[in-house]
Motif scaffolding. Structure first.
Motif, PDB file in Angstrom:
ATOM      1  N   ILE A  40       0.864  -1.178   0.000  1.00  0.00           N
ATOM      2  CA  ILE A  40       0.000   0.000   0.000  1.00  0.00           C
ATOM      3  C   ILE A  40       0.902   1.229   0.000  1.00  0.00           C
ATOM      4  O   ILE A  40       2.010   1.201   0.542  1.00  0.00           O
ATOM      5  N   GLY A  41       0.444   2.285  -0.646  1.00  0.00           N
ATOM      6  CA  GLY A  41       1.161   3.548  -0.637  1.00  0.00           C
ATOM      7  C   GLY A  41       0.552   4.459   0.407  1.00  0.00           C
ATOM      8  O   GLY A  41      -0.671   4.526   0.547  1.00  0.00           O
ATOM      9  N   LEU A  42       1.378   5.156   1.164  1.00  0.00           N
ATOM     10  CA  LEU A  42       0.900   6.000   2.253  1.00  0.00           C
ATOM     11  C   LEU A  42       1.474   7.408   2.145  1.00  0.00           C
ATOM     12  O   LEU A  42       2.585   7.607   1.644  1.00  0.00           O
ATOM     13  N   LEU A  43       0.691   8.366   2.631  1.00  0.00           N
ATOM     14  CA  LEU A  43       1.103   9.763   2.681  1.00  0.00           C
ATOM     15  C   LEU A  43       1.084  10.202   4.135  1.00  0.00           C
ATOM     16  O   LEU A  43       0.058  10.109   4.812  1.00  0.00           O
ATOM     17  N   GLY A  44       2.242  10.675   4.628  1.00  0.00           N
ATOM     18  CA  GLY A  44       2.347  11.086   6.018  1.00  0.00           C
ATOM     19  C   GLY A  44       1.908  12.519   6.242  1.00  0.00           C
ATOM     20  O   GLY A  44       1.787  13.298   5.287  1.00  0.00           O
ATOM     21  N   PRO A  45       1.657  12.900   7.485  1.00  0.00           N
ATOM     22  CA  PRO A  45       1.269  14.283   7.808  1.00  0.00           C
ATOM     23  C   PRO A  45       2.310  15.303   7.360  1.00  0.00           C
ATOM     24  O   PRO A  45       1.984  16.471   7.135  1.00  0.00           O
ATOM     25  N   ASP A  46       3.564  14.849   7.210  1.00  0.00           N
ATOM     26  CA  ASP A  46       4.633  15.752   6.793  1.00  0.00           C
ATOM     27  C   ASP A  46       4.741  15.864   5.271  1.00  0.00           C
ATOM     28  O   ASP A  46       5.632  16.534   4.752  1.00  0.00           O
ATOM     29  N   GLY A  47       3.828  15.191   4.550  1.00  0.00           N
ATOM     30  CA  GLY A  47       3.838  15.254   3.094  1.00  0.00           C
ATOM     31  C   GLY A  47       4.722  14.217   2.428  1.00  0.00           C
ATOM     32  O   GLY A  47       4.772  14.139   1.201  1.00  0.00           O
ATOM     33  N   LYS A  48       5.411  13.403   3.215  1.00  0.00           N
ATOM     34  CA  LYS A  48       6.284  12.379   2.645  1.00  0.00           C
ATOM     35  C   LYS A  48       5.480  11.130   2.287  1.00  0.00           C
ATOM     36  O   LYS A  48       4.576  10.736   3.008  1.00  0.00           O
ATOM     37  N   ARG A  49       5.840  10.521   1.159  1.00  0.00           N
ATOM     38  CA  ARG A  49       5.162   9.324   0.680  1.00  0.00           C
ATOM     39  C   ARG A  49       6.080   8.113   0.808  1.00  0.00           C
ATOM     40  O   ARG A  49       7.288   8.221   0.636  1.00  0.00           O
ATOM     41  N   PHE A  50       5.478   6.967   1.093  1.00  0.00           N
ATOM     42  CA  PHE A  50       6.261   5.739   1.165  1.00  0.00           C
ATOM     43  C   PHE A  50       5.345   4.545   0.961  1.00  0.00           C
ATOM     44  O   PHE A  50       4.118   4.666   1.011  1.00  0.00           O
ATOM     45  N   ARG A  51       5.955   3.399   0.708  1.00  0.00           N
ATOM     46  CA  ARG A  51       5.199   2.172   0.494  1.00  0.00           C
ATOM     47  C   ARG A  51       5.513   1.153   1.577  1.00  0.00           C
ATOM     48  O   ARG A  51       6.640   1.072   2.059  1.00  0.00           O
ATOM     49  N   ILE A  52       4.494   0.386   1.926  1.00  0.00           N
ATOM     50  CA  ILE A  52       4.653  -0.719   2.862  1.00  0.00           C
ATOM     51  C   ILE A  52       4.351  -2.006   2.099  1.00  0.00           C
ATOM     52  O   ILE A  52       3.283  -2.142   1.497  1.00  0.00           O
ATOM     53  N   ARG A  53       5.281  -2.936   2.125  1.00  0.00           N
ATOM     54  CA  ARG A  53       5.095  -4.199   1.413  1.00  0.00           C
ATOM     55  C   ARG A  53       4.778  -5.315   2.403  1.00  0.00           C
ATOM     56  O   ARG A  53       5.184  -5.277   3.560  1.00  0.00           O
ATOM     57  N   PHE A  54       4.035  -6.312   1.925  1.00  0.00           N
ATOM     58  CA  PHE A  54       3.606  -7.397   2.805  1.00  0.00           C
ATOM     59  C   PHE A  54       3.344  -8.655   1.995  1.00  0.00           C
ATOM     60  O   PHE A  54       3.264  -8.620   0.760  1.00  0.00           O
ATOM     61  N   ALA A  55       3.216  -9.765   2.692  1.00  0.00           N
ATOM     62  CA  ALA A  55       2.862 -11.054   2.078  1.00  0.00           C
ATOM     63  C   ALA A  55       2.011 -11.804   3.091  1.00  0.00           C
ATOM     64  O   ALA A  55       2.405 -12.838   3.628  1.00  0.00           O
ATOM     65  N   PHE A  56       0.832 -11.239   3.364  1.00  0.00           N
ATOM     66  CA  PHE A  56      -0.032 -11.833   4.373  1.00  0.00           C
ATOM     67  C   PHE A  56      -0.584 -13.168   3.901  1.00  0.00           C
ATOM     68  O   PHE A  56      -0.800 -13.384   2.711  1.00  0.00           O
ATOM     69  N   ALA A  57      -0.844 -14.062   4.847  1.00  0.00           N
ATOM     70  CA  ALA A  57      -1.424 -15.362   4.524  1.00  0.00           C
ATOM     71  C   ALA A  57      -2.810 -15.167   3.942  1.00  0.00           C
ATOM     72  O   ALA A  57      -3.545 -14.270   4.328  1.00  0.00           O
ATOM     73  N   GLY A  58      -3.162 -16.024   2.982  1.00  0.00           N
ATOM     74  CA  GLY A  58      -4.499 -15.947   2.401  1.00  0.00           C
ATOM     75  C   GLY A  58      -4.542 -15.182   1.105  1.00  0.00           C
ATOM     76  O   GLY A  58      -5.568 -15.114   0.451  1.00  0.00           O
ATOM     77  N   GLY A  59      -3.389 -14.571   0.700  1.00  0.00           N
ATOM     78  CA  GLY A  59      -3.357 -13.874  -0.575  1.00  0.00           C
ATOM     79  C   GLY A  59      -3.821 -12.451  -0.463  1.00  0.00           C
ATOM     80  O   GLY A  59      -4.395 -12.015   0.530  1.00  0.00           O
ATOM     81  N   ALA A  60      -3.581 -11.684  -1.512  1.00  0.00           N
ATOM     82  CA  ALA A  60      -3.895 -10.256  -1.499  1.00  0.00           C
ATOM     83  C   ALA A  60      -5.220  -9.931  -2.150  1.00  0.00           C
ATOM     84  O   ALA A  60      -5.646  -8.800  -2.141  1.00  0.00           O
ATOM     85  N   PHE A  61      -5.902 -10.949  -2.738  1.00  0.00           N
ATOM     86  CA  PHE A  61      -7.159 -10.675  -3.411  1.00  0.00           C
ATOM     87  C   PHE A  61      -8.264 -11.560  -2.867  1.00  0.00           C
ATOM     88  O   PHE A  61      -8.760 -12.452  -3.535  1.00  0.00           O
ATOM     89  N   PRO A  62      -8.689 -11.357  -1.615  1.00  0.00           N
ATOM     90  CA  PRO A  62      -9.779 -12.160  -1.079  1.00  0.00           C
ATOM     91  C   PRO A  62     -11.078 -11.821  -1.785  1.00  0.00           C
ATOM     92  O   PRO A  62     -11.325 -10.680  -2.130  1.00  0.00           O
ATOM     93  N   THR A  63     -11.935 -12.834  -2.005  1.00  0.00           N
ATOM     94  CA  THR A  63     -13.232 -12.554  -2.608  1.00  0.00           C
ATOM     95  C   THR A  63     -14.217 -12.073  -1.554  1.00  0.00           C
ATOM     96  O   THR A  63     -15.234 -11.500  -1.870  1.00  0.00           O
ATOM     97  N   ARG A  64     -13.915 -12.319  -0.297  1.00  0.00           N
ATOM     98  CA  ARG A  64     -14.709 -11.738   0.778  1.00  0.00           C
ATOM     99  C   ARG A  64     -13.801 -10.823   1.576  1.00  0.00           C
ATOM    100  O   ARG A  64     -12.797 -11.252   2.127  1.00  0.00           O
ATOM    101  N   PRO A  65     -14.120  -9.539   1.685  1.00  0.00           N
ATOM    102  CA  PRO A  65     -13.247  -8.620   2.395  1.00  0.00           C
ATOM    103  C   PRO A  65     -13.192  -8.923   3.879  1.00  0.00           C
ATOM    104  O   PRO A  65     -14.172  -9.354   4.469  1.00  0.00           O
ATOM    105  N   GLU A  66     -12.016  -8.687   4.465  1.00  0.00           N
ATOM    106  CA  GLU A  66     -11.883  -8.812   5.906  1.00  0.00           C
ATOM    107  C   GLU A  66     -12.317  -7.506   6.536  1.00  0.00           C
ATOM    108  O   GLU A  66     -11.774  -6.461   6.237  1.00  0.00           O
TER     109      GLU A  66
END
Length: 227
Positions: free
Chosen positions: A41-67
């Motif tokens: 996911i891409g994030l924007l901080g209160p200071d205007g800086k942008r960064f990305r957080i990477r992950f590999a959560f169990a269950g995959g990134a495209f669930p057909t039912r949202p958590e």
């Protein structure tokens, strides 16, 4: 420690175990989500800086039912009648602008294919796709609610969700063409504001939905009651 390092450390240590938990933590830290990728996911901080957080959560990134961290009342059952209310959304690359199209349908797969392949000026989601092209933005889809009732009843909830989206800062290109949609007097089972984190977590790229034949599960349910 930077916010990026803090979040990545929380993922690595198991303090954050799903995309939903990550989005909730980001919101608590005052961060704005600007991108929603398969494994980041891409994030924007209160200071205007942008960064990305990477992950590999169990269950995959495209669930057909949202958590979802809230009890929305939605259950994965076969719907024999009624209408789905859905949203097509797009966010500008800098995260400063967003636009949406709110619609209703009795057949999600067919309707999503139509949105992707039938672009006619002045009709349906054409203006949203034009907006997305100008902003170089991806169009994503979320099934907002299941409405147990006829089209007239569903139109009230379509109008309700459109109002929530506009109040949340979404542009609604060409929405003026449809006139003023009616509103339910009692929006049973629906949130009283646009559920930004839940919608964002449940959204999937429209192209991905169509190509993979995915039918997402709705976030909320509106049982039929007298208006």
């Amino acid at each position: 420690m930077t916010m990026k390092a803090t979040l990545q450390a929380a993922i690595s240590s198991g303090q954050i175990n799903s995309k939903q938990e990550l989005l909730e933590r980001a919101e608590a830290l005052g961060l704005t989500v600007t991108r929603n990728g398969r494994d980041y996911i891409g994030l924007l901080g209160p200071d205007g800086k942008r960064f990305r957080i990477r992950f590999a959560f169990a269950g995959g990134a495209f669930p057909t039912r949202p958590e979802c961290s809230i009890d929305t009342g939605a259950v994965p059952v076969i719907r024999s009648r009624g209408y789905w209310i859905y949203a097509l959304t797009a966010h500008s690359r800098n995260g400063e602008r967003k636009a949406c199209y709110i619609g209703q349908t009795v057949n999600l797969k067919r309707r999503f294919r139509e949105h992707l392949r039938r672009h006619r000026p002045g009709h349906a989601s054409f203006a949203l796709f034009e907006w997305a092209v100008r902003e170089q933005a991806e169009v994503r889809a979320t099934v907002l609610s299941w409405v147990d009732g006829d089209q007239s009843y569903a139109s009230r909830f379509e109008g309700y969700w459109l109002r929530l989206a506009v109040e949340a800062g979404f542009e609604a290109p060409d929405a003026h063409n449809w006139g003023r949609l009616p509103q339910p007097e009692n929006p049973t089972g629906q949130p009283n504001r646009w559920p930004a984190m839940e919608v964002f977590a449940a959204s999937l790229p429209l192209l991905e939905l169509v190509e993979r034949g995915i039918t997402p599960v709705e976030l909320f349910v509106a049982s039929r009651t007298p208006l």
